[in-house]
Design an enzyme around this catalytic site. Structure first.
Site, PDB file in Angstrom:
ATOM      1  N   ASP A  12       0.835  -1.204   0.000  1.00  0.00           N
ATOM      2  CA  ASP A  12       0.000   0.000   0.000  1.00  0.00           C
ATOM      3  C   ASP A  12       0.873   1.258   0.000  1.00  0.00           C
ATOM      4  O   ASP A  12       1.982   1.245   0.528  1.00  0.00           O
ATOM      5  CB  ASP A  12      -0.913  -0.015   1.242  1.00  0.00           C
ATOM      6  CG  ASP A  12      -2.062   0.979   1.106  1.00  0.00           C
ATOM      7  OD1 ASP A  12      -2.355   1.415  -0.025  1.00  0.00           O
ATOM      8  OD2 ASP A  12      -2.666   1.323   2.138  1.00  0.00           O
ATOM      9  N   ASN A  14       1.255   3.434  -2.934  1.00  0.00           N
ATOM     10  CA  ASN A  14       1.773   3.872  -4.244  1.00  0.00           C
ATOM     11  C   ASN A  14       1.282   5.274  -4.606  1.00  0.00           C
ATOM     12  O   ASN A  14       2.047   6.112  -5.054  1.00  0.00           O
ATOM     13  CB  ASN A  14       1.296   2.925  -5.355  1.00  0.00           C
ATOM     14  CG  ASN A  14       1.875   1.541  -5.233  1.00  0.00           C
ATOM     15  OD1 ASN A  14       2.811   1.339  -4.467  1.00  0.00           O
ATOM     16  ND2 ASN A  14       1.333   0.590  -5.973  1.00  0.00           N
ATOM     17  N   ARG A  16       0.089   7.730  -2.707  1.00  0.00           N
ATOM     18  CA  ARG A  16       0.634   8.792  -1.846  1.00  0.00           C
ATOM     19  C   ARG A  16       2.099   9.080  -2.185  1.00  0.00           C
ATOM     20  O   ARG A  16       2.550  10.216  -2.170  1.00  0.00           O
ATOM     21  CB  ARG A  16       0.500   8.397  -0.366  1.00  0.00           C
ATOM     22  CG  ARG A  16      -0.872   8.700   0.190  1.00  0.00           C
ATOM     23  CD  ARG A  16      -1.091   8.021   1.505  1.00  0.00           C
ATOM     24  NE  ARG A  16      -1.276   6.586   1.337  1.00  0.00           N
ATOM     25  CZ  ARG A  16      -1.108   5.701   2.310  1.00  0.00           C
ATOM     26  NH1 ARG A  16      -0.732   6.101   3.507  1.00  0.00           N
ATOM     27  NH2 ARG A  16      -1.310   4.417   2.080  1.00  0.00           N
ATOM     28  N   HIS A  29       2.407   3.426  -8.972  1.00  0.00           N
ATOM     29  CA  HIS A  29       2.210   2.014  -9.324  1.00  0.00           C
ATOM     30  C   HIS A  29       3.401   1.510 -10.151  1.00  0.00           C
ATOM     31  O   HIS A  29       3.875   0.386  -9.966  1.00  0.00           O
ATOM     32  CB  HIS A  29       0.910   1.824 -10.119  1.00  0.00           C
ATOM     33  CG  HIS A  29      -0.333   2.170  -9.332  1.00  0.00           C
ATOM     34  ND1 HIS A  29      -0.516   1.768  -8.038  1.00  0.00           N
ATOM     35  CD2 HIS A  29      -1.459   2.861  -9.667  1.00  0.00           C
ATOM     36  CE1 HIS A  29      -1.695   2.207  -7.598  1.00  0.00           C
ATOM     37  NE2 HIS A  29      -2.274   2.877  -8.567  1.00  0.00           N
ATOM     38  N   LEU A 124      11.503 -20.357  -5.261  1.00  0.00           N
ATOM     39  CA  LEU A 124      10.426 -19.553  -4.661  1.00  0.00           C
ATOM     40  C   LEU A 124       9.126 -19.675  -5.463  1.00  0.00           C
ATOM     41  O   LEU A 124       9.155 -19.742  -6.691  1.00  0.00           O
ATOM     42  CB  LEU A 124      10.862 -18.072  -4.667  1.00  0.00           C
ATOM     43  CG  LEU A 124       9.835 -17.083  -4.117  1.00  0.00           C
ATOM     44  CD1 LEU A 124       9.806 -17.126  -2.593  1.00  0.00           C
ATOM     45  CD2 LEU A 124      10.135 -15.653  -4.586  1.00  0.00           C
ATOM     46  N   ARG A 178      -4.731  -2.521   8.830  1.00  0.00           N
ATOM     47  CA  ARG A 178      -5.873  -3.390   8.549  1.00  0.00           C
ATOM     48  C   ARG A 178      -5.467  -4.430   7.514  1.00  0.00           C
ATOM     49  O   ARG A 178      -4.427  -4.328   6.874  1.00  0.00           O
ATOM     50  CB  ARG A 178      -7.090  -2.576   8.094  1.00  0.00           C
ATOM     51  CG  ARG A 178      -6.835  -1.669   6.925  1.00  0.00           C
ATOM     52  CD  ARG A 178      -8.120  -0.970   6.449  1.00  0.00           C
ATOM     53  NE  ARG A 178      -7.787   0.029   5.474  1.00  0.00           N
ATOM     54  CZ  ARG A 178      -7.686   1.345   5.725  1.00  0.00           C
ATOM     55  NH1 ARG A 178      -7.955   1.816   6.907  1.00  0.00           N
ATOM     56  NH2 ARG A 178      -7.330   2.176   4.759  1.00  0.00           N
ATOM     57  N   SER A 180      -7.705  -5.703   5.006  1.00  0.00           N
ATOM     58  CA  SER A 180      -8.320  -5.431   3.696  1.00  0.00           C
ATOM     59  C   SER A 180      -8.666  -6.686   2.884  1.00  0.00           C
ATOM     60  O   SER A 180      -8.342  -6.765   1.690  1.00  0.00           O
ATOM     61  CB  SER A 180      -7.414  -4.512   2.875  1.00  0.00           C
ATOM     62  OG  SER A 180      -7.198  -3.298   3.536  1.00  0.00           O
TER      63      SER A 180
HETATM   64  C1  FPP Z   1      -1.998   0.306  -3.311  1.00  0.00           C
HETATM   65  O1  FPP Z   1      -1.523   1.608  -3.483  1.00  0.00           O
HETATM   66  C2  FPP Z   1      -1.534  -0.607  -4.299  1.00  0.00           C
HETATM   67  C3  FPP Z   1      -2.323  -1.279  -5.218  1.00  0.00           C
HETATM   68  C4  FPP Z   1      -3.617  -0.846  -5.719  1.00  0.00           C
HETATM   69  C5  FPP Z   1      -1.897  -2.560  -5.740  1.00  0.00           C
HETATM   70  C6  FPP Z   1      -0.445  -2.821  -5.820  1.00  0.00           C
HETATM   71  C7  FPP Z   1       0.085  -2.560  -7.161  1.00  0.00           C
HETATM   72  C8  FPP Z   1       1.397  -2.480  -7.434  1.00  0.00           C
HETATM   73  C9  FPP Z   1       2.454  -2.691  -6.429  1.00  0.00           C
HETATM   74  C10 FPP Z   1       1.864  -2.129  -8.788  1.00  0.00           C
HETATM   75  C11 FPP Z   1       1.596  -3.158  -9.809  1.00  0.00           C
HETATM   76  C12 FPP Z   1       2.083  -4.510  -9.453  1.00  0.00           C
HETATM   77  C13 FPP Z   1       2.444  -5.420 -10.366  1.00  0.00           C
HETATM   78  C14 FPP Z   1       2.770  -6.782  -9.925  1.00  0.00           C
HETATM   79  C15 FPP Z   1       2.535  -5.115 -11.792  1.00  0.00           C
HETATM   80  P1  FPP Z   1      -2.603   2.755  -3.392  1.00  0.00           P
HETATM   81  O2  FPP Z   1      -2.838   3.247  -4.775  1.00  0.00           O
HETATM   82  O3  FPP Z   1      -3.814   2.304  -2.663  1.00  0.00           O
HETATM   83  O4  FPP Z   1      -1.818   3.811  -2.542  1.00  0.00           O
HETATM   84  P2  FPP Z   1      -2.447   4.961  -1.627  1.00  0.00           P
HETATM   85  O5  FPP Z   1      -2.994   4.249  -0.411  1.00  0.00           O
HETATM   86  O6  FPP Z   1      -1.280   5.812  -1.327  1.00  0.00           O
HETATM   87  O7  FPP Z   1      -3.506   5.627  -2.425  1.00  0.00           O
END
Ligand code: FPP
Length: 225
Positions: A12, A14, A16, A29, A124, A178, A180
């Site tokens: 979580d 990305n 922010r 992302h 793995l 949490r 989720s």
């Molecule tokens: C949450 O960040 C992350 C996701 C929605 C999913 C995770 C996705 C990745 C790590 C990138 C893609 C992965 C692969 C394997 C190609 P958020 O957007 O909810 O962050 P925030 O809480 O800061 O808004």
């Protein structure tokens, strides 16, 4: 360290991470996908970790703006295309979990192909949770079992789930405390770790520290030491 550990991560933060830099959320992302590779390669090289399960797209993520969902789909496609070689080089088996029937036909085909082409790898196991939600997983498992004439046992239900393996270490980045809807059945005795680090800043050093901390925790599984 105990062998054959299962590590699961809620990635979580990305959005922010990108917003803090004045960038669009999707940049986070993109950077997050690079960290997925780094962490996966680290786990592949550390034999005490047998499984790494990463929450990449939840059943709830469809509620995000259409453009963000489309970006995530394209990023996943790009990641899997690039990653096939990396998986094989590092002896990593790709075993996705979640209901991938909701994805485009071409993405489903790619997921299947990467799974088949890494099926012989015995290092793995990297599981990406794709259109995954624990409630959905449990309901699909129960529906698979509903014609059984006998009572459903723990083992029968476990085997009907997408992820049949209990988790040892569950990590969530991004500061929230949490779960989720991630691996609810499988984390019954997992050790939980929450870090404020945003996923794109998560590092192998921090994972190493968490794994060291994990070895110090006393796990009693409901018993007396
Ligand atoms: C949450 O960040 C992350 C996701 C929605 C999913 C995770 C996705 C990745 C790590 C990138 C893609 C992965 C692969 C394997 C190609 P958020 O957007 O909810 O962050 P925030 O809480 O800061 O808004």
């Amino acid at each position: 360290m105990k062998q054959a550990l299962h590590v699961a991560i809620i990635m979580d933060g990305n959005g922010r991470w990108a917003e803090k830099r004045g960038e669009k959320r999707v940049k986070g992302h993109e950077q997050g996908a690079k960290v997925v590779r780094e962490i996966t390669e680290y786990c592949a090289a550390h034999k005490e970790i047998e499984r790494l399960t990463l929450y990449a797209f939840s059943t709830e993520n469809w509620k995000r703006p259409r453009l963000e969902v489309e970006f995530l789909m394209k990023l996943l496609e790009k990641y899997l295309k690039n990653e096939l070689e990396v998986y094989i080089k590092n002896n990593i088996r790709f075993e996705p979990i979640g209901d991938t029937r909701a994805f485009s036909a071409s993405l489903q085909k790619l997921i299947k192909e990467v799974k088949q082409k890494t099926a012989h790898c015995d290092g793995l196991v990297q599981s990406l949770a794709l259109n995954y939600g624990s409630h959905d997983e449990i309901l699909r498992a129960v529906n698979k079992l509903r014609d059984e004439k006998k009572d459903i046992t723990n083992e029968m239900l476990s085997n009907a789930l997408d992820c049949k393996h209990q988790v040892d270490v569950m990590i969530r980045t991004g500061g929230d405390h949490r779960i989720s809807n991630f691996l609810l059945w499988q984390i019954s005795y997992a050790e939980l770790f929450f870090t404020d680090t945003l996923w794109p800043d998560f590092s192998t050093k921090e994972l190493k520290n968490i794994m060291e901390e994990f070895t110090k925790r006393e796990r009693r599984f409901g018993g007396l030491n």
